[in-house]
Design an enzyme around this catalytic site. Structure first.
Site, PDB file in Angstrom:
ATOM      1  N   TYR A  54      79.126 -63.280  53.893  1.00 46.46           N
ATOM      2  CA  TYR A  54      79.365 -63.604  52.472  1.00 46.46           C
ATOM      3  C   TYR A  54      79.905 -65.031  52.299  1.00 46.46           C
ATOM      4  CZ  TYR A  54      79.225 -58.468  52.021  1.00 46.46           C
ATOM      5  OH  TYR A  54      78.879 -57.132  52.090  1.00 46.46           O
ATOM      6  N   LEU A 192      76.932 -49.499  41.702  1.00 43.80           N
ATOM      7  CA  LEU A 192      76.591 -49.806  40.305  1.00 43.80           C
ATOM      8  C   LEU A 192      75.220 -50.465  40.235  1.00 43.80           C
ATOM      9  CD1 LEU A 192      80.073 -51.199  39.211  1.00 43.80           C
ATOM     10  CD2 LEU A 192      79.167 -48.885  38.920  1.00 43.80           C
ATOM     11  N   ILE A 229      83.521 -49.648  46.524  1.00 44.65           N
ATOM     12  CA  ILE A 229      83.948 -51.053  46.629  1.00 44.65           C
ATOM     13  C   ILE A 229      83.206 -51.897  45.589  1.00 44.65           C
ATOM     14  CG2 ILE A 229      84.817 -51.147  49.004  1.00 44.65           C
ATOM     15  CD1 ILE A 229      82.008 -51.851  49.975  1.00 44.65           C
ATOM     16  N   SER A 232      82.996 -57.293  40.860  1.00 38.64           N
ATOM     17  CA  SER A 232      82.749 -57.920  39.556  1.00 38.64           C
ATOM     18  C   SER A 232      83.486 -59.242  39.505  1.00 38.64           C
ATOM     19  CB  SER A 232      83.210 -57.031  38.394  1.00 38.64           C
ATOM     20  OG  SER A 232      82.954 -57.709  37.180  1.00 38.64           O
ATOM     21  N   ARG A 237      85.834 -55.847  33.662  1.00 40.09           N
ATOM     22  CA  ARG A 237      85.150 -54.898  34.556  1.00 40.09           C
ATOM     23  C   ARG A 237      85.971 -54.629  35.814  1.00 40.09           C
ATOM     24  NH1 ARG A 237      78.968 -57.225  34.428  1.00 40.09           N
ATOM     25  NH2 ARG A 237      78.321 -56.248  32.473  1.00 40.09           N
ATOM     26  N   SER A 240      88.323 -52.014  34.567  1.00 40.25           N
ATOM     27  CA  SER A 240      87.789 -50.673  34.274  1.00 40.25           C
ATOM     28  C   SER A 240      87.239 -50.004  35.540  1.00 40.25           C
ATOM     29  CB  SER A 240      86.746 -50.724  33.156  1.00 40.25           C
ATOM     30  OG  SER A 240      85.633 -51.496  33.556  1.00 40.25           O
ATOM     31  N   ASN A 241      86.721 -50.795  36.486  1.00 42.77           N
ATOM     32  CA  ASN A 241      86.214 -50.193  37.728  1.00 42.77           C
ATOM     33  C   ASN A 241      87.344 -49.605  38.585  1.00 42.77           C
ATOM     34  OD1 ASN A 241      83.659 -51.046  36.993  1.00 42.77           O
ATOM     35  ND2 ASN A 241      83.622 -52.808  38.373  1.00 42.77           N
TER      36      ASN A 241
HETATM   37  N1  LIG Z   1      77.414 -53.450  54.157  1.00 41.10           N
HETATM   38  C1  LIG Z   1      76.427 -53.959  53.481  1.00 41.10           C
HETATM   39  O1  LIG Z   1      75.297 -54.174  53.987  1.00 41.10           O
HETATM   40  C2  LIG Z   1      76.642 -54.280  52.034  1.00 41.10           C
HETATM   41  C3  LIG Z   1      75.555 -54.594  51.220  1.00 41.10           C
HETATM   42  C4  LIG Z   1      75.801 -54.851  49.868  1.00 41.10           C
HETATM   43  C5  LIG Z   1      77.094 -54.809  49.395  1.00 41.10           C
HETATM   44  N2  LIG Z   1      78.149 -54.544  50.221  1.00 41.10           N
HETATM   45  C6  LIG Z   1      79.569 -54.535  49.731  1.00 41.10           C
HETATM   46  O2  LIG Z   1      79.650 -53.632  48.637  1.00 41.10           O
HETATM   47  C7  LIG Z   1      80.137 -54.334  47.500  1.00 41.10           C
HETATM   48  C8  LIG Z   1      79.550 -53.736  46.236  1.00 41.10           C
HETATM   49  O3  LIG Z   1      78.144 -53.851  46.233  1.00 41.10           O
HETATM   50  P1  LIG Z   1      77.360 -54.927  45.321  1.00 41.10           P
HETATM   51  O4  LIG Z   1      78.223 -56.112  45.075  1.00 41.10           O
HETATM   52  O5  LIG Z   1      76.045 -55.110  45.977  1.00 41.10           O
HETATM   53  O6  LIG Z   1      77.077 -54.120  43.992  1.00 41.10           O
HETATM   54  P2  LIG Z   1      77.957 -53.344  42.899  1.00 41.10           P
HETATM   55  O7  LIG Z   1      79.403 -53.553  43.114  1.00 41.10           O
HETATM   56  O8  LIG Z   1      77.424 -51.981  42.820  1.00 41.10           O
HETATM   57  O9  LIG Z   1      77.480 -54.071  41.584  1.00 41.10           O
HETATM   58  C9  LIG Z   1      77.816 -55.395  41.318  1.00 41.10           C
HETATM   59  C10 LIG Z   1      77.024 -55.826  40.097  1.00 41.10           C
HETATM   60  O10 LIG Z   1      77.331 -54.958  39.004  1.00 41.10           O
HETATM   61  C11 LIG Z   1      77.951 -55.715  37.962  1.00 41.10           C
HETATM   62  N3  LIG Z   1      79.061 -54.890  37.461  1.00 41.10           N
HETATM   63  C12 LIG Z   1      80.285 -54.720  38.035  1.00 41.10           C
HETATM   64  N4  LIG Z   1      81.042 -53.884  37.317  1.00 41.10           N
HETATM   65  C13 LIG Z   1      80.283 -53.503  36.254  1.00 41.10           C
HETATM   66  C14 LIG Z   1      80.509 -52.652  35.159  1.00 41.10           C
HETATM   67  N5  LIG Z   1      81.678 -52.016  35.014  1.00 41.10           N
HETATM   68  N6  LIG Z   1      79.523 -52.472  34.250  1.00 41.10           N
HETATM   69  C15 LIG Z   1      78.338 -53.109  34.405  1.00 41.10           C
HETATM   70  N7  LIG Z   1      78.049 -53.928  35.435  1.00 41.10           N
HETATM   71  C16 LIG Z   1      79.022 -54.132  36.360  1.00 41.10           C
HETATM   72  C17 LIG Z   1      78.390 -57.001  38.585  1.00 41.10           C
HETATM   73  O11 LIG Z   1      78.302 -58.060  37.660  1.00 41.10           O
HETATM   74  P3  LIG Z   1      79.561 -58.989  37.265  1.00 41.10           P
HETATM   75  O12 LIG Z   1      80.108 -59.578  38.524  1.00 41.10           O
HETATM   76  O13 LIG Z   1      78.905 -59.991  36.349  1.00 41.10           O
HETATM   77  O14 LIG Z   1      80.545 -58.088  36.557  1.00 41.10           O
HETATM   78  C18 LIG Z   1      77.358 -57.207  39.687  1.00 41.10           C
HETATM   79  O15 LIG Z   1      76.179 -57.780  39.157  1.00 41.10           O
HETATM   80  C19 LIG Z   1      79.709 -55.781  47.771  1.00 41.10           C
HETATM   81  O16 LIG Z   1      80.350 -56.692  46.922  1.00 41.10           O
HETATM   82  C20 LIG Z   1      80.035 -55.886  49.225  1.00 41.10           C
HETATM   83  O17 LIG Z   1      81.420 -56.068  49.411  1.00 41.10           O
HETATM   84  C21 LIG Z   1      77.922 -54.252  51.527  1.00 41.10           C
END
Ligand SMILES: NC(=O)c1ccc[n+]([C@@H]2O[C@H](COP(=O)([O-])OP(=O)(O)OC[C@H]3O[C@@H](n4cnc5c(N)ncnc54)[C@H](OP(=O)(O)O)[C@@H]3O)[C@@H](O)[C@H]2O)c1
Length: 262
Positions: A54, A192, A229, A232, A237, A240-241
């Site tokens: 990252y 999400l 995890i 945002s 957010r 609220s998360n």
């Molecule tokens: N191990 C792996 O291979 C792997 C892969 C992917 C992710 N991860 C980890 O998992 C974490 C979470 O996954 P992710 O970042 O891919 O996706 P996520 O947390 O499911 O979703 C993030 C997205 O959703 C938006 N969002 C956040 N809260 C929201 C809400 N309450 N309502 C509407 N939209 C919302 C965010 O936008 P805004 O920022 O604009 O709010 C962002 O675009 C990552 O950050 C990382 O630490 C691990």
């Protein structure tokens, strides 16, 4: 308002307690990363998820310092790329330096290396760091149960955690049961992002509880024993998360969301 102590924890093999709501940091970079992580810590999150991939470990470290929180009160996870097999110790030292910490709470193999032998080699490097006390618990990410079983058989030590892609449409009771049988904690990622938050199933349940569909999705994970995890960059957010403990899903609602699996 949710307080850190309201968040349930999963006890890992070291005895450490991993908060079941952490802050994801993928795609957060530079100043935005530092600000978002600090905002999360101020909100009450006590678990932060990063990875060498990252390119934000330094910003996470700065935010931890900015927060003034004691190191022991925050659960810090980072991950190593499979291509770093053979030089894991160096990579760990760089992660610790960037994060400004002497130890990790959890160190994960980010995804399985191409070959079984490379996978075993990297796993033995993680176990060595664990034995030295540099890492409290070690685990994997994006591993199948068969890949986990190979590590366990070859090393005698199983991963504490598997961090996997999850969400209502990816729900698979067999996968959860397999992890539960082995006492391996599941962390769900992209919960999400993987979900159409406007789906009427979710909006109706959200309306019934006076919460958002995102809160419903995250709560659904927790009720399945899955650590979340969410990432945002927006303070509303981020708040609220984290606010997931003023309502509970009924068994029927939980089953309806399970039914979104494809
Ligand atoms: N191990 C792996 O291979 C792997 C892969 C992917 C992710 N991860 C980890 O998992 C974490 C979470 O996954 P992710 O970042 O891919 O996706 P996520 O947390 O499911 O979703 C993030 C997205 O959703 C938006 N969002 C956040 N809260 C929201 C809400 N309450 N309502 C509407 N939209 C919302 C965010 O936008 P805004 O920022 O604009 O709010 C962002 O675009 C990552 O950050 C990382 O630490 C691990």
């Amino acid at each position: 308002m949710t307080k850190p102590g309201d968040v349930p924890t999963v006890t890992l093999p070291s005895g450490a307690r991993m908060p079941m709501v952490g802050f994801g940091t993928w795609k957060l970079r530079g100043r935005e990363a530092r600000q978002a992580v600090l905002e999360a810590l101020r909100t009450g999150y006590r678990h932060v998820d990063t990875a060498t991939m990252y390119a934000n470990e330094s910003e996470v470290g700065l935010a931890l310092a900015d927060s003034g929180l004691q190191r022991s009160s925050v659960f810090v996870t980072t991950k190593i790329r499979p291509s770093d097999a053979g030089r894991a110790r160096q990579v760990l030292q760089a992660s610790l330096r960037a994060l400004g910490t002497e130890y990790l709470d959890l160190w994960l193999v980010h995804w399985p290396p191409r070959s079984t032998s490379e996978g075993r080699q990297l796993w033995s490097e993680l176990l060595a760091a664990h034995a030295e006390g540099l890492v409290r618990d070690v685990g994997v990410s994006n591993y199948s149960l068969a890949q986990i079983d190979d590590l366990t058989r070859s090393s005698g030590q199983q991963p504490a955690v598997n961090q996997i892609d999850w969400g209502p449409t990816l729900y698979d009771a067999g996968v959860l049961a397999g992890h539960a049988e082995r006492a391996i904690a599941v962390e769900g990622y992209s919960s999400l992002k993987n979900t159409r938050l406007g789906d009427p199933v979710l909006t109706q349940i959200a309306a019934a509880h006076g919460v958002t569909p995102a809160q419903v999705v995250l709560r659904w994970h927790l009720e399945h024993g899955i650590t979340v995890i969410p990432k945002s960059s927006h303070p509303d957010r981020i708040a609220s998360n984290f606010d997931l403990f003023s309502f509970a899903l009924t068994n029927a609602e939980q089953a309806t969301i399970d039914g979104m699996a494809r």
